[in-house]
Design an enzyme around this catalytic site. Structure first.
Site, PDB file in Angstrom:
ATOM      1  N   VAL A  17     -15.943 -36.640 -32.929  1.00 41.34           N
ATOM      2  CA  VAL A  17     -15.621 -37.900 -32.754  1.00 41.34           C
ATOM      3  C   VAL A  17     -15.679 -38.432 -31.222  1.00 41.34           C
ATOM      4  O   VAL A  17     -15.274 -37.501 -30.500  1.00 41.34           O
ATOM      5  CB  VAL A  17     -14.224 -37.962 -33.203  1.00 41.34           C
ATOM      6  CG1 VAL A  17     -13.581 -39.393 -32.709  1.00 41.34           C
ATOM      7  CG2 VAL A  17     -14.008 -38.079 -34.779  1.00 41.34           C
ATOM      8  N   ALA A  62     -13.630 -36.568 -26.512  1.00 41.65           N
ATOM      9  CA  ALA A  62     -14.440 -36.426 -27.342  1.00 41.65           C
ATOM     10  C   ALA A  62     -13.955 -35.183 -28.201  1.00 41.65           C
ATOM     11  O   ALA A  62     -13.160 -34.490 -27.537  1.00 41.65           O
ATOM     12  CB  ALA A  62     -15.917 -36.387 -27.325  1.00 41.65           C
ATOM     13  N   LYS A  63     -14.225 -35.065 -29.398  1.00 40.11           N
ATOM     14  CA  LYS A  63     -13.736 -33.512 -29.746  1.00 40.11           C
ATOM     15  C   LYS A  63     -15.080 -33.441 -31.095  1.00 40.11           C
ATOM     16  O   LYS A  63     -15.409 -34.156 -31.967  1.00 40.11           O
ATOM     17  CB  LYS A  63     -12.448 -33.764 -30.574  1.00 40.11           C
ATOM     18  CG  LYS A  63     -11.945 -32.160 -30.714  1.00 40.11           C
ATOM     19  CD  LYS A  63     -11.416 -31.579 -29.123  1.00 40.11           C
ATOM     20  CE  LYS A  63     -10.891 -30.476 -29.240  1.00 40.11           C
ATOM     21  NZ  LYS A  63     -10.212 -30.050 -27.938  1.00 40.11           N
ATOM     22  N   ALA A  64     -15.195 -32.085 -31.349  1.00 41.79           N
ATOM     23  CA  ALA A  64     -15.995 -31.753 -32.500  1.00 41.79           C
ATOM     24  C   ALA A  64     -15.245 -30.693 -33.408  1.00 41.79           C
ATOM     25  O   ALA A  64     -14.581 -29.910 -32.629  1.00 41.79           O
ATOM     26  CB  ALA A  64     -17.457 -31.351 -32.017  1.00 41.79           C
ATOM     27  N   ASP A  99     -13.562 -24.964 -28.060  1.00 43.18           N
ATOM     28  CA  ASP A  99     -12.277 -25.088 -28.634  1.00 43.18           C
ATOM     29  C   ASP A  99     -11.902 -23.692 -29.367  1.00 43.18           C
ATOM     30  O   ASP A  99     -12.669 -22.572 -29.206  1.00 43.18           O
ATOM     31  CB  ASP A  99     -11.872 -26.233 -29.158  1.00 43.18           C
ATOM     32  CG  ASP A  99     -10.255 -26.575 -29.358  1.00 43.18           C
ATOM     33  OD1 ASP A  99      -9.700 -26.898 -28.442  1.00 43.18           O
ATOM     34  OD2 ASP A  99     -10.076 -26.698 -30.537  1.00 43.18           O
TER      35      ASP A  99
END
Ligand code: NAD
Length: 342
Positions: A17, A62-64, A99
């Site tokens: 995202v 953002a982040k995945a 992360d």
């Protein structure tokens, strides 16, 4: 949210995202966990925007996430499918790092599958940028703990931190880092927990000491301390646990360490919460600032800027609460929304 991408093929489920963009660029970590969901990735991407906003949003948030057990023997293939499914954002607008559950080798495998350096989007803007996140200058020990300690100092005042008694939930990178950095500001960690239990250290914890618990896991929450730091993981403290908390101030070192019910319970009880977006931004800010500068910032410019931004944002949120009521979380979200409506 700007845009989200889903990978769902060949037994691989993952998401990326991009919540905000700055000069066409965004950054966030990648969570590797069997339980990660699309909603969680979107929530964490938004949290990244809020955190970076306090630092002037050097790059977007953002982040995945990849729904996988990091020990899965089929991991190499799954990483290749994941990378291929996210080729478009990863080669146009999003830089991803580590992360929970991630290792350098996993990120290296993703970018090897794409055939580009991890920081190729930054190198297009700044030719001298290193190729990998871990080669950026400015990393320091206990970065997140450092920012957390600065945020606590801004909230409570330097004098109040002297001799303050601290309990910590989560004896990992953030928890031990918080113990170290709060200790440098004069506070004393007297209890710390991990999944196995709580360890008391009445004379003050050595952040490098092995964990030797003698009390149940959640006993740390009920310690009569001045400050409780949550550093175990997302949604770990629910309303029931929140009612056991004795400290007048809770610092949310973990992203979404409190459930919404826990936030409501603490508010009802008059417990002050220093929220994740204020307390744990330092590591993300360090990376984001260097990405925007192509890795050119020196240590002093980088860390003085981070300290000032955290200090200034906590104080601005306290002023907002004074004017409008509400929590520090309400304040930080309102300040972010004012400047960058989404
Ligand atoms: P970590 O895996 O190093 O440490 C987590 C610790 O929490 C472990 O000691 C584990 O045993 C403990 N734990 C798990 N469940 C627990 C429970 N119910 N009670 C007590 N202890 C429990 O993780 P970390 O890197 O320290 O990250 C912790 C949180 O902070 C995560 O939510 C992460 O997303 C967030 N965060 C981390 C960083 C960072 O720089 N590492 C930065 C910002 C936010």
């Amino acid at each position: 949210m700007i845009r989200g991408w889903t990978v769902d093929r060949d037994g691989v489920r993952g998401w990326l995202v991009v919540d905000t963009l700055r000069d066409g660029l965004s950054f966030g970590g990648t969570r590797f966990s069997p339980t990660v969901t699309a909603d969680e990735v979107a929530e964490l991407a938004r949290c990244m925007t809020w955190k970076l906003h306090a630092h002037g949003l050097p790059v977007g948030g953002a982040k995945a996430g990849l729904a996988v057990d990091p020990d899965d023997p089929d991991l190499p293939r799954k990483l290749r499918v994941f990378a291929e499914g996210l080729r478009e954002p990863l080669t146009t607008c999003a830089v991803i790092g580590k992360d929970l559950g991630a290792t350098n080798a996993m990120l290296d495998a993703i970018y090897a599958a794409l055939g580009v350096p991890q920081l190729h989007l930054v190198q297009r803007r700044h030719a001298a940028s290193p190729g990998r996140l871990r080669d950026l200058a400015g990393y320091r020990r206990a970065m997140t703990g450092q920012g957390l300690a600065w945020a606590a100092r801004a909230l409570l005042g330097a004098d109040s931190l002297q001799g303050a008694r601290v309990a910590i939930q989560g004896a990992g990178v953030v928890g031990r880092g918080a113990a170290l950095r709060l200790g440098e500001l004069g506070a004393r960690t007297v209890a710390i927990s991990d999944v196995a239990g709580t360890m008391r250290a009445s004379a003050g914890l050595d952040p490098d000491a092995p964990h030797a618990p003698t009390l149940p896991r959640d006993a740390a929450l009920a310690e009569p301390v001045d400050l409780l730091v949550l550093a175990a993981g997302s949604h770990v403290v629910d309303a029931t646990l929140a009612w056991t908390i004795q400290a007048p101030v809770v610092v949310e070192g973990a992203n979404f360490g409190l459930t919404p019910g826990a936030r409501a319970a603490l508010r009802e009880r008059g417990v002050t919460v220093l929220p994740d977006v204020l307390a744990n931004s330092a590591a993300a800010a360090m990376t984001a600032r260097q990405l925007a500068a192509g890795g050119a910032l020196g240590d002093a410019a980088l860390w003085d800027g981070i300290e000032q931004a955290i200090d200034g944002r906590v104080r601005a949120c306290m002023r907002w609460c004074g004017r409008h009521g509400g929590t520090l979380r309400d304040a930080s979200l309102a300040l972010a929304a004012d400047a960058w409506p989404t």
